[in-house]
Write an enzyme that holds these catalytic residues in place. Sequence first.
Site, PDB file in Angstrom:
ATOM      1  N   SER A   1      42.423  -6.397   4.530  1.00  0.00           N
ATOM      2  CA  SER A   1      42.453  -5.066   5.126  1.00  0.00           C
ATOM      3  C   SER A   1      41.232  -4.887   6.024  1.00  0.00           C
ATOM      4  O   SER A   1      41.045  -5.648   6.972  1.00  0.00           O
ATOM      5  CB  SER A   1      42.532  -3.999   4.027  1.00  0.00           C
ATOM      6  OG  SER A   1      42.892  -2.749   4.559  1.00  0.00           O
TER       7      SER A   1
ATOM      8  N   HIS B   1      49.387  -5.546   2.171  1.00  0.00           N
ATOM      9  CA  HIS B   1      49.218  -4.366   1.331  1.00  0.00           C
ATOM     10  C   HIS B   1      50.461  -4.082   0.483  1.00  0.00           C
ATOM     11  O   HIS B   1      51.587  -4.263   0.925  1.00  0.00           O
ATOM     12  CB  HIS B   1      48.947  -3.133   2.202  1.00  0.00           C
ATOM     13  CG  HIS B   1      47.601  -3.120   2.853  1.00  0.00           C
ATOM     14  ND1 HIS B   1      47.305  -3.882   3.962  1.00  0.00           N
ATOM     15  CD2 HIS B   1      46.471  -2.430   2.547  1.00  0.00           C
ATOM     16  CE1 HIS B   1      46.048  -3.653   4.322  1.00  0.00           C
ATOM     17  NE2 HIS B   1      45.521  -2.780   3.490  1.00  0.00           N
TER      18      HIS B   1
ATOM     19  N   GLU C   1      49.558  -8.238   9.551  1.00  0.00           N
ATOM     20  CA  GLU C   1      50.085  -7.257   8.594  1.00  0.00           C
ATOM     21  C   GLU C   1      49.353  -5.951   8.821  1.00  0.00           C
ATOM     22  O   GLU C   1      48.336  -5.910   9.513  1.00  0.00           O
ATOM     23  CB  GLU C   1      49.923  -7.750   7.159  1.00  0.00           C
ATOM     24  CG  GLU C   1      48.486  -7.816   6.645  1.00  0.00           C
ATOM     25  CD  GLU C   1      47.970  -6.506   6.043  1.00  0.00           C
ATOM     26  OE1 GLU C   1      48.701  -5.856   5.264  1.00  0.00           O
ATOM     27  OE2 GLU C   1      46.821  -6.128   6.356  1.00  0.00           O
TER      28      GLU C   1
END
Length: 311
Positions: free
Chosen positions: A113, A276, A211
């Site tokens: 992330s 995620h 992503e």
Amino acid sequence: MIRPPALRPGDRVAVIAASGPPNQVNLERGLLAMEHVGLKPEVFSAVRMGGTEYDYLAGDDATRAAELTAALADPAFAAVFCACGGYGMQRTLEFVDWSVVDPARPKVVVGYSDVTALLEAVAVKLGWVSLFGPMVACDGFYQGPGEYDFDQLMRLLFTPAEVRELTFPGFRTVVPGVAEGVTLGGTVTLLAASLGTDTSLPARGGILFLEDVDEELFRLDRYVTQLRRATYSDGVAGIVLGTFTDCGDPRDVERMLVERLGDLGVPVLAGADIGHNVAMQTYPIGVRARLDTEKGALTFLEPVLTEPEQV
């Protein structure tokens, strides 16, 4: 790229917060999970801090940067684990003193992330392989042994020779073919935010993983288009699309990604279980690999990590 040594039971490892503050209850569970597999975590102070500038930052920028620098530079630590993501890594990177970190003494750096920015930075500044994987205070890690994410990460960390490839059971072939290159990429918004900085790692010659989470479809479209227009994706060898959780109707998200990336003339695979809100596999950054989008496999052409150092 320089591959760090694998870990061994008894290794001291640093746990840092270079982005946001972690959930403290989950953090304690994550630390116990690390101890259960024989690691000795040392928690840096920002991990325990609330926001001193804003509530979404763990401590102040100077503290986070100093502790990240210390964790990377101190040879006593075999690895650096991020407690969580959130926001703040880009601010932290402004103040890291790379000159005190010895590139010839690589160590494993783990996170995803917001930590995408750090994984890019250690590749550019130090030439180290790193791991886009679960974080100490986050789902998939703090539950410990028996949790898929945690087990996959630990297998790679302790026995990298056993992890020869990643296979994606729910994959979809967008553009068929086989590609070879160095693995890179991460969370789309962070890759876009690094453009124009001295820590951006362009995708030329690489197997690019993408992503994201919690982005409206039009914003995700904007970021992907920015990567194209900024020439980030020029010369990419192949593309792996992971999860795009809460980014709109999954069919619309994939349709947009196919439209934006399918014309690059390289193999593209969708549906990888990395990202995620999914039981995720760990994706290495900086390793030579072969992507087969019809078999749904990413095969490593070298071990992700080297054998542990002898003491």
